[in-house]
Write an enzyme that holds these catalytic residues in place. Structure first.
Site, PDB file in Angstrom:
ATOM      1  NE  ARG A  40      40.795  35.846  56.517  1.00  0.00           N
ATOM      2  CZ  ARG A  40      40.782  35.280  55.322  1.00  0.00           C
ATOM      3  NH1 ARG A  40      40.049  34.185  55.098  1.00  0.00           N
ATOM      4  NH2 ARG A  40      41.495  35.796  54.324  1.00  0.00           N
ATOM      5  CB  ALA A  92      44.923  36.884  49.910  1.00  0.00           C
ATOM      6  CD  GLU A 107      41.177  34.619  44.955  1.00  0.00           C
ATOM      7  OE1 GLU A 107      40.405  35.400  45.553  1.00  0.00           O
ATOM      8  OE2 GLU A 107      40.968  33.397  44.867  1.00  0.00           O
ATOM      9  CD  GLU A 149      39.679  38.522  48.053  1.00  0.00           C
ATOM     10  OE1 GLU A 149      40.384  39.405  48.598  1.00  0.00           O
ATOM     11  OE2 GLU A 149      39.744  37.314  48.366  1.00  0.00           O
ATOM     12  CD  GLU A 206      35.579  36.278  48.787  1.00  0.00           C
ATOM     13  OE1 GLU A 206      34.912  36.411  47.724  1.00  0.00           O
ATOM     14  OE2 GLU A 206      36.648  35.655  48.844  1.00  0.00           O
TER      15      GLU A 206
END
Length: 242
Positions: free
Chosen positions: A102, A114, A131, A135, A183
């Site tokens: 992040r 998320a 999602e 993911e 990701e």
């Protein structure tokens, strides 16, 4: 010693008017009685925009300035399995997590799957399933609602709903979505629920969806999963989003 004629009753008694005895009063409600005097969009991007608002909090008062970050709402997923489906030797409950960089906080965070509600017209439960698949490569047959929250209601419209996904199975290779950017680093990992709960209580995890979702899951499990809300339960979403 108590002085004659002086009531030294515990000061908490003076606060009885603040005690909520009727738990039905513990509900957030939309407040439509405040006058939005003016609103100007001062910046806009693909994920959020910034509005400069002036709002009159009460009749006869001067308007006050408020800056609002208008943001997409979001969904998050506690994907849980236990018993014979669990990878734990004792069949203990475990949840699916990923570790994501992040940039704003310059940290890699352990998080539950998320994503943003950024597809027009897409229902939150459908977005959550999308999602989860994108993911982690997993799909779930059973969906319920765990909790909702506003990310930071003092300045942003962003809200999020956390779902509980169960009865999980892996997608075949040909149906999996290639992951890009941050990701692409994802390694979907099953972690014992009690270990994640310990990490939350020890202050080792910081993603709000993860912290709240894990606590809500622990509480739901303690109640025997008897009070879960359906995936399409009412949700007090922000009246404005991207």
């Amino acid at each position: 010693m108590k002085e004659p004629g002086v009531d030294r009753t515990d000061s908490r008694a003076a606060k009885n008017d603040d005690v909520v005895s009727d738990t039905s009063r513990l509900v957030d409600v939309r407040e439509s009685g405040r006058e939005l005097v003016s609103s100007e969009r001062v910046w806009s991007g693909p994920i959020f925009a910034v509005d400069a608002d002036y709002v009159r909090l009460a009749s006869g008062q001067d308007p006050v300035a408020r800056q609002v970050v208008v943001h997409h709402d979001a969904v998050a997923v506690i994907a849980l399995r236990e018993g014979p489906d669990s990878s734990q030797p004792d069949g203990a409950a475990e949840i699916l997590m990923v570790r994501q960089y992040r940039h704003p906080v310059r940290a890699c965070l352990w998080e539950i799957p998320a994503g943003l509600l950024d597809v027009p017209g897409e229902a939150p439960a459908v977005a959550a399933a999308r999602e989860l698949a994108e993911e982690t490569d997993y799909v779930a047959a059973t969906w319920n609602t765990l909790a909702e929250f506003y990310a930071s209601p003092g300045f942003t419209t962003e809200g999020a709903r956390i779902f509980l996904a169960q009865d999980l199975s892996l997608l075949p290779e040909e149906r999996r979505t290639p992951r890009e950017a941050e990701e692409a680093e994802f390694v979907p990992t099953w972690v014992r629920l009690d270990e994640v709960l310990d990490a939350v209580m020890d202050g080792r995890l910081h993603n709000p969806s993860t912290v709240l979702g894990v606590l809500a899951t622990a509480q739901a499990r303690a109640r025997g999963w008897a009070e879960l809300r359906p995936a399409d339960a009412p949700w007090l979403r922000s009246p404005e989003s991207m």
